[in-house]
Every structure is written in C-alpha cells, then in structure tokens.
Design an enzyme around this catalytic site. Structure first.
Site, short mmCIF file in Angstrom:
data_model
loop_
_atom_site.label_atom_id
_atom_site.label_comp_id
_atom_site.label_asym_id
_atom_site.label_seq_id
_atom_site.Cartn_x
_atom_site.Cartn_y
_atom_site.Cartn_z
N HIS A 148 0.82 -1.21 0.00
CA HIS A 148 0.00 0.00 0.00
C HIS A 148 0.86 1.26 0.00
CE1 HIS A 148 -3.43 -2.53 0.58
NE2 HIS A 148 -3.10 -2.88 1.80
N HIS A 202 5.25 7.02 6.51
CA HIS A 202 5.12 6.43 5.18
C HIS A 202 4.85 7.53 4.17
CE1 HIS A 202 0.99 6.52 6.88
NE2 HIS A 202 0.68 6.93 5.67
N HIS A 248 3.06 8.93 0.24
CA HIS A 248 2.03 8.83 -0.79
C HIS A 248 2.46 9.67 -1.99
CE1 HIS A 248 -1.03 6.92 1.79
NE2 HIS A 248 -0.52 7.68 2.75
N HIS A 288 3.67 11.04 5.76
CA HIS A 288 2.78 11.02 6.93
C HIS A 288 3.51 10.40 8.12
CE1 HIS A 288 -1.10 11.02 4.28
NE2 HIS A 288 -0.52 12.20 4.34
#
Length: 380
Positions: free
Chosen positions: A112, A163, A165, A182
C-alpha cells in the site's frame, strides 16, 4: 444475478490474461504481504473503498463525514477571525535522529505504501494542547475549539511509523504536490478517550526541485524494496534525520479527519505543514517505481493448468472478495468451480516473476470538508 454476471465477466477477463499481465501496485501476484479484512488498493484512488476490516466491521470510507485528505484553503481564508491556533496552543515537535543498528529500522513495502518502522524505544514525540479541565468526553481534537486564553495541558504523541504517498493526498489551495510524508503518532495518556489509543498525523509535502537529491530522503529511498510484502533493514549506522524532514518554517493547518486508507477511521487530529520540502526528479521517479505497475509471468509448468485447457495468470488478492463463492446464486456452477480452482492455483507468490514496467501511485482523492473547522497555526 448481477453478482453472478460480475463473476463471469471477471472470469473472462482473467482467462484472457495469458502468460504476462500488468498489475497495479497492491495487486501483484508475487506479493508476500498479508492482509486482514477485505482487500483494497489505490487503483481508483479510494472511490471504491467499501468493505470490512478483519473483525467484520464496515469501513467508513464512503459513509464518514470527516474524511481525509482535504483541499486546504488559501491562507487568507484561514487568517480570518477565529481561524487561528493561538501560539500557546500550537503543537510542538521533537524528533531526534533515527539510528539503525542493522536490524532496528526497517523500510517496508507493504503493498500500500513505502513505510519506515523501528523496533526500539524512539525518543521522538509531539505535544498537543488539550483543555486543563477535562472529563471523559474530551478528545485529542479539542484543541480546534479552544480559545487563546483557555487553561491548557498537553498530551504526548509518540510516532509509531511514517510512510509516503504519491502524488500528495492533501492539496494546498488546489495545488497537488508530487509526494507527501505522513508521520503517524499514538496518544495514550491523560485523555480518558485515548486509553485504547488516539492518533494524530503530521503531513509533510514535497515539491519538485531541479537540484541534487534531497539527502534527508536518501537513507530511505536507497533501501526501498520493490516486492510487496518485503522489507529492508537499514545498514548499521544509517541515520534518518526525521527532525530535519520537518520544514524549518513550522506553520501548519490542522483539522479533524481520518485515516486516508481503509478502514478510514475518523477522530484523528491532522497537521499539514504549509512549507514544502524538496525532492529531486530522480527521487520522485524512484519512489514511483517502488510503487510501480508490474508485468508478471507465471513460472508454473503448463501441466499444472492442463485441466483448464489454457494458461491462467491470476492474483489471489484480486479474488479476495469472492472467498465465499458457495453463497453466490448462479445458473451454472462453473463460476464457483472456476474461481475456486484459480484461488487454489495461485496461492504461491514465488510462482511468479515480476518486473516493474510503469510508474505507480498510491494516493486517495481529496474529500469534502463538510463544514469542518480548519485552522492555521503561524509558528513563532
């Protein structure tokens, strides 16, 4: 009947995928990632996130009213009366360096995102203002409603992982950035409602820069695994300067929101830094390859598929939501048997070789603010 039709269409699509198929990030058949609850990925950027967690609780991604990310308004909108966080109520961050001993800091590709975790007691923390006079109903987001002269106390928010994005999930006045980091914090002290854990997330945006690589990102980006469900231990002595990844200008926007991935739980206190950090073109490309699209080939012998009369090349997680096919009413039992056979044949991720062939992405679309309180903190 509609569900049966969907299964038949899926069967035809899967059967038509011969020796090599292209898989988006989060769906690669060579993945070693394990998941609880319904499978999800970023292929539609969250627009199709309807499912349940491992305990059978429904996600709130499509039903929640305080979802994240959001489009952060222009500064002049937030500079209006009552839309600022007073200096004495602003969140404070203290992040010493993360230091690896060879096995204590890991860079994880979980299917993810690319995530960094550590296995030792890291001394980093943030402190968040809360009302001095409290009751059982007080929450971590109460700072949004506090007035400048209100008596306050502070809770400690401990970072548990961070992590990335791409592209950014939050927008600043409609502007999208190439990357967002984040830092996830957990709060367990002082607030009755947080005994089980409350969460606060700090978001840091990155903008493209024509200069050299950002050295603060290199310890991470040099060790990103490309195979889903695998991790890399940072070499002994490797340092991540997490405190320097925070912008020197600590202005931020804060609001009540949610996790940006399923189950999209609400009640989080968000901080989005308004000054972007920099990322080089090369680093951005490397991240997008780490979450890239894969071309995968089955290494199983043709004989293993002889009974089907053709080659299968499928991904067991693509079929995750069909785990209870015996419950599907159908005019023929063939879809049930076909999908059950596919799932049985594709349980081994090592039966595939995969190559990254295209840049990927892992962001959720911006969500409606729905009249939420959004405040600006001018760091002084």
């Amino acid at each position: 009947m509609a569900r049966t039709g969907a299964l038949l269409l899926a069967a035809l699509a899967l059967a038509g995928c011969a020796q090599a198929c292209i898989y988006k990030f989060g769906t690669s058949p060579d993945s070693k990632a394990t998941h609880t609850g319904d499978h999800w990925d970023h292929s539609l950027n969250g627009e199709n996130w309807e499912g349940k967690d491992g305990a059978g609780n429904p996600w709130v991604c499509k039903t929640g009213r305080k979802q994240s990310p959001i489009n952060v308004p222009q500064y002049h909108v937030l500079d209006g009366k009552g839309s600022k966080i007073a200096t004495g109520l602003q969140t404070q961050w203290s992040y010493p360096d993360l230091m690896s001993n060879g096995s204590s800091v890991q860079v994880i590709n979980n299917g993810h995102t690319i995530q960094v975790q550590w296995t030792y007691d890291y001394a980093g923390h943030a402190t968040i203002a809360i009302p001095a006079m409290r009751n059982q109903s007080n929450r971590i987001v109460d700072v949004l409603e506090m007035r400048p002269n209100d008596a306050s106390d502070r809770v400690t928010a401990v970072p548990t992982q961070f992590h990335f994005h791409s592209t950014s999930e939050h927008l600043l006045a409609g502007k999208i950035f190439p990357l967002e980091l984040h830092i996830v914090h957990k709060v367990t002290d002082k607030l009755e409602a947080c005994k089980g854990g409350c969460f606060s997330v700090t978001g840091i945006l990155f903008q493209l820069d024509n200069g050299p690589d950002n050295e603060l990102l290199e310890p991470i980006f040099a060790n990103m695994p490309t195979r889903e469900g695998t991790f890399t231990n940072l070499p002994a002595g490797t340092t991540i300067k997490l405190g320097e990844l925070l912008p020197s200008d600590r202005d931020y926007v804060t609001y009540e929101g949610s996790l940006t991935t399923p189950p999209c739980s609400e009640g989080l206190l968000w901080h989005v830094m308004t000054q972007p950090q920099r990322i080089s073109f090369g680093q951005w490309n490397r991240y997008r390859l780490a979450v890239g699209e894969k071309e995968c080939n089955s290494t199983e012998t043709d004989a293993a598929h002889a009974d089907a009369g053709h080659h299968h090349h499928h991904h067991r997680r693509l079929l995750h939501n069909h785990a209870h096919l015996e419950e599907v009413p159908a005019a023929t039992s063939e879809p049930k048997h076909y999908f059950r056979r596919v799932m049985e044949e594709t349980e081994n991720p090592d039966a595939y070789t995969c190559t990254t062939v295209a840049f990927g992405q892992n962001f959720r679309n911006a969500q409606y603010a729905n009249g939420r309180t959004i405040k600006l903190a001018r760091y002084e």
